[in-house]
Design a protein around this motif. Structure first.
Motif, PDB file in Angstrom:
ATOM      1  N   PHE A 129       8.270   4.820   2.891  1.00 51.35           N
ATOM      2  CA  PHE A 129       7.773   4.177   4.102  1.00 51.35           C
ATOM      3  C   PHE A 129       6.590   3.304   3.705  1.00 51.35           C
ATOM      4  CE2 PHE A 129       4.868   4.309   7.825  1.00 51.35           C
ATOM      5  CZ  PHE A 129       5.672   3.595   8.702  1.00 51.35           C
ATOM      6  N   ALA A 130       6.759   2.001   3.810  1.00 47.99           N
ATOM      7  CA  ALA A 130       5.688   1.071   3.456  1.00 47.99           C
ATOM      8  C   ALA A 130       4.665   1.032   4.583  1.00 47.99           C
ATOM      9  CB  ALA A 130       6.245  -0.323   3.208  1.00 47.99           C
ATOM     10  N   VAL A 131       3.422   1.334   4.247  1.00 50.49           N
ATOM     11  CA  VAL A 131       2.345   1.318   5.227  1.00 50.49           C
ATOM     12  C   VAL A 131       1.709  -0.066   5.276  1.00 50.49           C
ATOM     13  CG1 VAL A 131       0.109   2.334   5.838  1.00 50.49           C
ATOM     14  CG2 VAL A 131       1.922   3.775   4.901  1.00 50.49           C
ATOM     15  N   LYS A 132       1.460  -0.645   4.110  1.00 54.02           N
ATOM     16  CA  LYS A 132       0.927  -2.001   4.014  1.00 54.02           C
ATOM     17  C   LYS A 132       1.789  -2.771   3.037  1.00 54.02           C
ATOM     18  CE  LYS A 132      -3.878  -0.861   4.939  1.00 54.02           C
ATOM     19  NZ  LYS A 132      -5.248  -0.956   4.445  1.00 54.02           N
ATOM     20  N   VAL A 133       2.204  -3.958   3.433  1.00 49.76           N
ATOM     21  CA  VAL A 133       3.044  -4.788   2.588  1.00 49.76           C
ATOM     22  C   VAL A 133       2.391  -6.158   2.477  1.00 49.76           C
ATOM     23  CG1 VAL A 133       5.346  -5.791   2.295  1.00 49.76           C
ATOM     24  CG2 VAL A 133       5.086  -3.562   3.389  1.00 49.76           C
ATOM     25  N   PRO A 134       2.162  -6.635   1.255  1.00 52.74           N
ATOM     26  CA  PRO A 134       1.551  -7.959   1.105  1.00 52.74           C
ATOM     27  C   PRO A 134       2.533  -9.053   1.512  1.00 52.74           C
ATOM     28  CG  PRO A 134       2.189  -7.094  -1.024  1.00 52.74           C
ATOM     29  CD  PRO A 134       2.456  -6.003  -0.024  1.00 52.74           C
ATOM     30  N   PRO A 135       2.041 -10.264   1.690  1.00 56.48           N
ATOM     31  CA  PRO A 135       2.937 -11.367   2.043  1.00 56.48           C
ATOM     32  C   PRO A 135       3.936 -11.640   0.918  1.00 56.48           C
ATOM     33  CG  PRO A 135       0.700 -12.158   1.670  1.00 56.48           C
ATOM     34  CD  PRO A 135       0.662 -10.661   1.575  1.00 56.48           C
ATOM     35  N   ALA A 136       4.929 -12.466   1.216  1.00 58.75           N
ATOM     36  CA  ALA A 136       5.947 -12.800   0.226  1.00 58.75           C
ATOM     37  C   ALA A 136       5.292 -13.271  -1.062  1.00 58.75           C
ATOM     38  CB  ALA A 136       6.866 -13.882   0.778  1.00 58.75           C
ATOM     39  N   SER A 137       5.889 -12.885  -2.172  1.00 58.66           N
ATOM     40  CA  SER A 137       5.369 -13.253  -3.487  1.00 58.66           C
ATOM     41  C   SER A 137       5.578 -14.739  -3.742  1.00 58.66           C
ATOM     42  CB  SER A 137       6.099 -12.430  -4.553  1.00 58.66           C
ATOM     43  OG  SER A 137       5.833 -12.934  -5.830  1.00 58.66           O
ATOM     44  N   PRO A 138       4.559 -15.452  -4.251  1.00 61.97           N
ATOM     45  CA  PRO A 138       4.737 -16.873  -4.549  1.00 61.97           C
ATOM     46  C   PRO A 138       5.787 -17.119  -5.630  1.00 61.97           C
ATOM     47  CG  PRO A 138       2.456 -16.186  -4.959  1.00 61.97           C
ATOM     48  CD  PRO A 138       3.218 -14.979  -4.534  1.00 61.97           C
TER      49      PRO A 138
END
Length: 152
Positions: A129-138
């Motif tokens: 379960f992802a609690v925090k997910v960063p934005p799409a990878s460049p």
């Protein structure tokens, strides 16, 4: 309760729709999810906002939950021993230093592995379960990298 199962790839993975995991899930829906697991191996539930208690409750519908080895050490951000924190963040949501013991202990998670395959009764199902997910990878547009997760 009616769910949708959308295949993500011809060989593995499906997205499950029409389900709010904060709500009680009936036996027929659990059976439909088991069928989807058998067919697709990996299920994705997008946009779920669960407390640790709700996550534990949902996971328990699939069988007895394991208490992981990290629970024996105590401490951490998770109050339920059935939920393992495999984050690279500390209890205050700060990135752990490179030499942090917990971060070093988790380096093996980067490689393919099976969880608890050494147990007398092997684990049949794992949940992340992802609690925090960063934005799409460049470097990989449209893809996301898990940065913080709870594992059951």
């Amino acid at each position: 309760m009616t769910i949708t199962v959308t295949q993500l790839h011809p060989h593995i993975g499906a997205e499950i729709g029409g389900l709010d995991l904060r709500e009680p899930v009936d036996a027929a829906t659990i059976e439909a999810l088991w069928q989807a697991i058998d067919r697709h191996a990996v299920l994705v539930f997008h946009e779920q906002q669960l407390s640790d208690e709700e996550l534990r409750g949902f996971a328990a519908r699939f069988g007895e939950l394991e208490i992981g080895r990290s629970a024996a050490r105590g401490g951490g951000a998770v109050k339920f021993p059935e939920i393992g924190d495999i984050s690279n963040l500390d209890e205050d949501s700060r990135l752990r230093p490179r030499d942090d013991r917990k971060r070093l202990d988790s380096l093996g998670n980067r490689l393919w592995h099976t969880d608890a395959s050494y147990m007398p009764v092997p684990v049949v199902l794992g949940m992340l379960f992802a609690v925090k997910v960063p934005p799409a990878s460049p470097s990989v547009p449209g893809r996301r990298v898990r940065r913080y997760a709870r594992r059951l």
